[in-house]
Design a protein around this motif. Structure first.
Motif, PDB file in Angstrom:
ATOM      1  N   CYS A 104      61.504   9.175  50.697  1.00 48.00           N
ATOM      2  CA  CYS A 104      61.496  10.208  49.655  1.00 48.00           C
ATOM      3  C   CYS A 104      61.538   9.583  48.262  1.00 48.00           C
ATOM      4  CB  CYS A 104      62.677  11.157  49.825  1.00 48.00           C
ATOM      5  SG  CYS A 104      62.549  12.225  51.261  1.00 48.00           S
ATOM      6  N   ARG A 105      62.430   8.622  48.077  1.00 49.95           N
ATOM      7  CA  ARG A 105      62.542   7.960  46.762  1.00 49.95           C
ATOM      8  C   ARG A 105      61.246   7.254  46.388  1.00 49.95           C
ATOM      9  NH1 ARG A 105      67.628   6.088  48.480  1.00 49.95           N
ATOM     10  NH2 ARG A 105      66.610   4.114  48.904  1.00 49.95           N
ATOM     11  N   GLU A 106      60.653   6.533  47.344  1.00 55.95           N
ATOM     12  CA  GLU A 106      59.402   5.812  47.072  1.00 55.95           C
ATOM     13  C   GLU A 106      58.266   6.783  46.755  1.00 55.95           C
ATOM     14  OE1 GLU A 106      58.735   3.317  50.465  1.00 55.95           O
ATOM     15  OE2 GLU A 106      60.650   2.298  50.204  1.00 55.95           O
ATOM     16  N   CYS A 107      58.251   7.897  47.454  1.00 52.87           N
ATOM     17  CA  CYS A 107      57.227   8.919  47.229  1.00 52.87           C
ATOM     18  C   CYS A 107      57.355   9.506  45.824  1.00 52.87           C
ATOM     19  CB  CYS A 107      57.368  10.003  48.284  1.00 52.87           C
ATOM     20  SG  CYS A 107      56.144  11.297  48.173  1.00 52.87           S
ATOM     21  N   VAL A 108      58.576   9.817  45.427  1.00 49.94           N
ATOM     22  CA  VAL A 108      58.819  10.375  44.090  1.00 49.94           C
ATOM     23  C   VAL A 108      58.399   9.368  43.015  1.00 49.94           C
ATOM     24  CG1 VAL A 108      60.641  11.084  42.491  1.00 49.94           C
ATOM     25  CG2 VAL A 108      60.637  11.957  44.826  1.00 49.94           C
ATOM     26  N   GLU A 109      58.720   8.099  43.238  1.00 46.09           N
ATOM     27  CA  GLU A 109      58.368   7.045  42.276  1.00 46.09           C
ATOM     28  C   GLU A 109      56.854   6.903  42.140  1.00 46.09           C
ATOM     29  OE1 GLU A 109      58.767   2.277  42.343  1.00 46.09           O
ATOM     30  OE2 GLU A 109      60.646   3.367  42.714  1.00 46.09           O
ATOM     31  N   LEU A 110      56.151   6.894  43.263  1.00 43.01           N
ATOM     32  CA  LEU A 110      54.696   6.757  43.232  1.00 43.01           C
ATOM     33  C   LEU A 110      54.031   7.984  42.616  1.00 43.01           C
ATOM     34  CD1 LEU A 110      52.342   4.919  43.948  1.00 43.01           C
ATOM     35  CD2 LEU A 110      52.284   5.992  46.198  1.00 43.01           C
ATOM     36  N   ALA A 111      54.559   9.158  42.894  1.00 43.77           N
ATOM     37  CA  ALA A 111      54.018  10.378  42.293  1.00 43.77           C
ATOM     38  C   ALA A 111      54.202  10.351  40.779  1.00 43.77           C
ATOM     39  CB  ALA A 111      54.692  11.614  42.890  1.00 43.77           C
ATOM     40  N   GLY A 112      55.321   9.811  40.322  1.00 43.15           N
ATOM     41  CA  GLY A 112      55.541   9.655  38.882  1.00 43.15           C
ATOM     42  C   GLY A 112      54.545   8.690  38.261  1.00 43.15           C
ATOM     43  N   GLU A 113      54.237   7.624  38.996  1.00 41.83           N
ATOM     44  CA  GLU A 113      53.236   6.657  38.517  1.00 41.83           C
ATOM     45  C   GLU A 113      51.873   7.325  38.384  1.00 41.83           C
ATOM     46  OE1 GLU A 113      51.065   2.620  40.168  1.00 41.83           O
ATOM     47  OE2 GLU A 113      53.102   3.039  40.856  1.00 41.83           O
ATOM     48  N   LEU A 114      51.501   8.123  39.389  1.00 44.73           N
ATOM     49  CA  LEU A 114      50.218   8.836  39.327  1.00 44.73           C
ATOM     50  C   LEU A 114      50.206   9.820  38.165  1.00 44.73           C
ATOM     51  CD1 LEU A 114      47.429   9.454  40.496  1.00 44.73           C
ATOM     52  CD2 LEU A 114      48.519  11.121  42.007  1.00 44.73           C
ATOM     53  N   ALA A 115      51.304  10.522  37.974  1.00 43.02           N
ATOM     54  CA  ALA A 115      51.378  11.497  36.875  1.00 43.02           C
ATOM     55  C   ALA A 115      51.198  10.813  35.526  1.00 43.02           C
ATOM     56  CB  ALA A 115      52.699  12.245  36.920  1.00 43.02           C
ATOM     57  N   SER A 116      51.815   9.650  35.345  1.00 44.72           N
ATOM     58  CA  SER A 116      51.676   8.967  34.051  1.00 44.72           C
ATOM     59  C   SER A 116      50.250   8.444  33.855  1.00 44.72           C
ATOM     60  CB  SER A 116      52.700   7.845  33.904  1.00 44.72           C
ATOM     61  OG  SER A 116      52.389   6.765  34.732  1.00 44.72           O
ATOM     62  N   LYS A 117      49.611   7.964  34.939  1.00 41.85           N
ATOM     63  CA  LYS A 117      48.214   7.516  34.831  1.00 41.85           C
ATOM     64  C   LYS A 117      47.306   8.699  34.468  1.00 41.85           C
ATOM     65  CE  LYS A 117      48.435   3.232  36.601  1.00 41.85           C
ATOM     66  NZ  LYS A 117      48.531   2.154  35.672  1.00 41.85           N
ATOM     67  N   LEU A 118      47.523   9.838  35.125  1.00 44.11           N
ATOM     68  CA  LEU A 118      46.699  11.009  34.839  1.00 44.11           C
ATOM     69  C   LEU A 118      46.952  11.527  33.431  1.00 44.11           C
ATOM     70  CD1 LEU A 118      46.927  12.879  38.252  1.00 44.11           C
ATOM     71  CD2 LEU A 118      44.944  11.682  37.315  1.00 44.11           C
ATOM     72  N   ASP A 119      48.196  11.428  32.982  1.00 42.71           N
ATOM     73  CA  ASP A 119      48.517  11.867  31.624  1.00 42.71           C
ATOM     74  C   ASP A 119      47.797  11.010  30.585  1.00 42.71           C
ATOM     75  OD1 ASP A 119      49.991  13.697  29.945  1.00 42.71           O
ATOM     76  OD2 ASP A 119      51.176  11.947  29.318  1.00 42.71           O
ATOM     77  N   SER A 120      47.634   9.723  30.902  1.00 47.06           N
ATOM     78  CA  SER A 120      46.925   8.845  29.965  1.00 47.06           C
ATOM     79  C   SER A 120      45.427   9.146  29.922  1.00 47.06           C
ATOM     80  CB  SER A 120      47.152   7.372  30.326  1.00 47.06           C
ATOM     81  OG  SER A 120      46.400   7.019  31.468  1.00 47.06           O
ATOM     82  N   LEU A 121      44.942   9.921  30.890  1.00 51.66           N
ATOM     83  CA  LEU A 121      43.530  10.273  30.936  1.00 51.66           C
ATOM     84  C   LEU A 121      43.262  11.687  30.405  1.00 51.66           C
ATOM     85  CD1 LEU A 121      42.604   8.734  34.385  1.00 51.66           C
ATOM     86  CD2 LEU A 121      42.127   7.799  32.118  1.00 51.66           C
ATOM     87  N   LYS A 122      44.206  12.198  29.644  1.00 52.91           N
ATOM     88  CA  LYS A 122      44.017  13.488  28.988  1.00 52.91           C
ATOM     89  C   LYS A 122      43.581  13.237  27.549  1.00 52.91           C
ATOM     90  CE  LYS A 122      47.526  16.198  31.394  1.00 52.91           C
ATOM     91  NZ  LYS A 122      48.796  16.922  31.232  1.00 52.91           N
ATOM     92  N   VAL A 123      42.759  14.133  27.040  1.00 51.57           N
ATOM     93  CA  VAL A 123      42.378  14.068  25.636  1.00 51.57           C
ATOM     94  C   VAL A 123      43.494  14.740  24.852  1.00 51.57           C
ATOM     95  CG1 VAL A 123      40.689  14.802  23.911  1.00 51.57           C
ATOM     96  CG2 VAL A 123      39.928  14.125  26.180  1.00 51.57           C
ATOM     97  N   LYS A 124      44.121  13.985  23.966  1.00 55.06           N
ATOM     98  CA  LYS A 124      45.266  14.514  23.219  1.00 55.06           C
ATOM     99  C   LYS A 124      44.846  15.557  22.184  1.00 55.06           C
ATOM    100  CE  LYS A 124      47.779  11.570  25.433  1.00 55.06           C
ATOM    101  NZ  LYS A 124      47.755  11.782  26.839  1.00 55.06           N
ATOM    102  N   GLU A 125      43.653  15.380  21.637  1.00 58.24           N
ATOM    103  CA  GLU A 125      43.143  16.315  20.629  1.00 58.24           C
ATOM    104  C   GLU A 125      41.851  16.944  21.161  1.00 58.24           C
ATOM    105  OE1 GLU A 125      42.857  14.474  16.693  1.00 58.24           O
ATOM    106  OE2 GLU A 125      43.982  12.799  17.536  1.00 58.24           O
TER     107      GLU A 125
END
Length: 145
Positions: A80-101
Motif C-alpha cells: 500500500c505504501r509503495e503504491c501510494v508513493e508511485l501514484a504520487g510520482e505519477l501525479a507530479s509527472k502529469l502535473d508537470s505536463l499541464k499548461v500553466k497558462e
C-alpha cells in the motif's frame, strides 16, 4: 516514376499528415484545456488507487489495535505504501505536463513536446502501478481465506 516509388511517396505523405494531425489536435487540447484528456484520466485512476492504498494501510493499522502485525499484513501494508508513493510520482509527472497558462500557443506546443518525450516514462510508471494493483488484489484475495 515507377508505381512502387509512387506508393512509397504516398505512404510517407499519409504518415506525415497523420503525425501533423496528432500534433495539431493534442496541441489544441492543451491550448484549450491545459491538459491532455489521456493524462487527466491517468491522474484520476492513480489518485483513486493511491486513496484506496492509503485507506487500506490505515485500516490494517487500526484493525491491529496496537498488536504486532502478522507477516501478510506487513506485506500488504508495504504494498500500500509503495503504491501510494508511485501514484504520487505519477501525479507530479502529469502535473508537470499541464499548461500553466491556458491560451498560450507556444506553451501548448512546448508542453506537447514534453509529453511526447515523457511518454515512455509515463507508460513505465503506469505499468508498475498496474502491477501493484494486481499484487494488492492477490494479497486481498489471499487474506479472505
Amino acid at each position: 516514376m515507377d508505381p512502387l516509388t509512387c506508393l512509397s511517396v504516398a505512404g510517407t505523405a499519409v504518415t506525415f499528415v497523420e503525425f501533423a494531425f496528432k500534433i495539431l489536435s493534442e496541441t489544441r487540447q492543451l491550448y484549450e484545456n491545459g491538459q491532455l484528456t489521456l493524462h487527466d484520466q491517468a491522474a484520476a485512476a492513480s489518485k483513486d488507487l493511491a486513496d484506496f492504498g492509503a485507506k487500506l494501510a490505515t485500516s490494517i493499522r487500526v484493525h491491529g489495535k496496537g498488536k504486532p502485525l502478522v507477516e501478510s499484513e506487513v506485506a500488504l501494508e508495504s504494498l500500500c505504501r509503495e503504491c501510494v508513493e508511485l501514484a504520487g510520482e505519477l501525479a507530479s509527472k502529469l502535473d508537470s505536463l499541464k499548461v500553466k497558462e491556458k491560451g498560450k500557443l507556444w506553451k501548448s506546443v512546448g508542453t506537447f513536446l514534453k509529453s511526447v518525450w515523457s511518454k515512455k516514462e509515463l507508460e513505465e510508471i503506469e505499468k508498475r502501478l498496474a502491477e501493484y494493483r494486481n499484487a494488492l488484489n492477490t494479497r486481498l484475495m489471499g487474506s479472505l481465506r
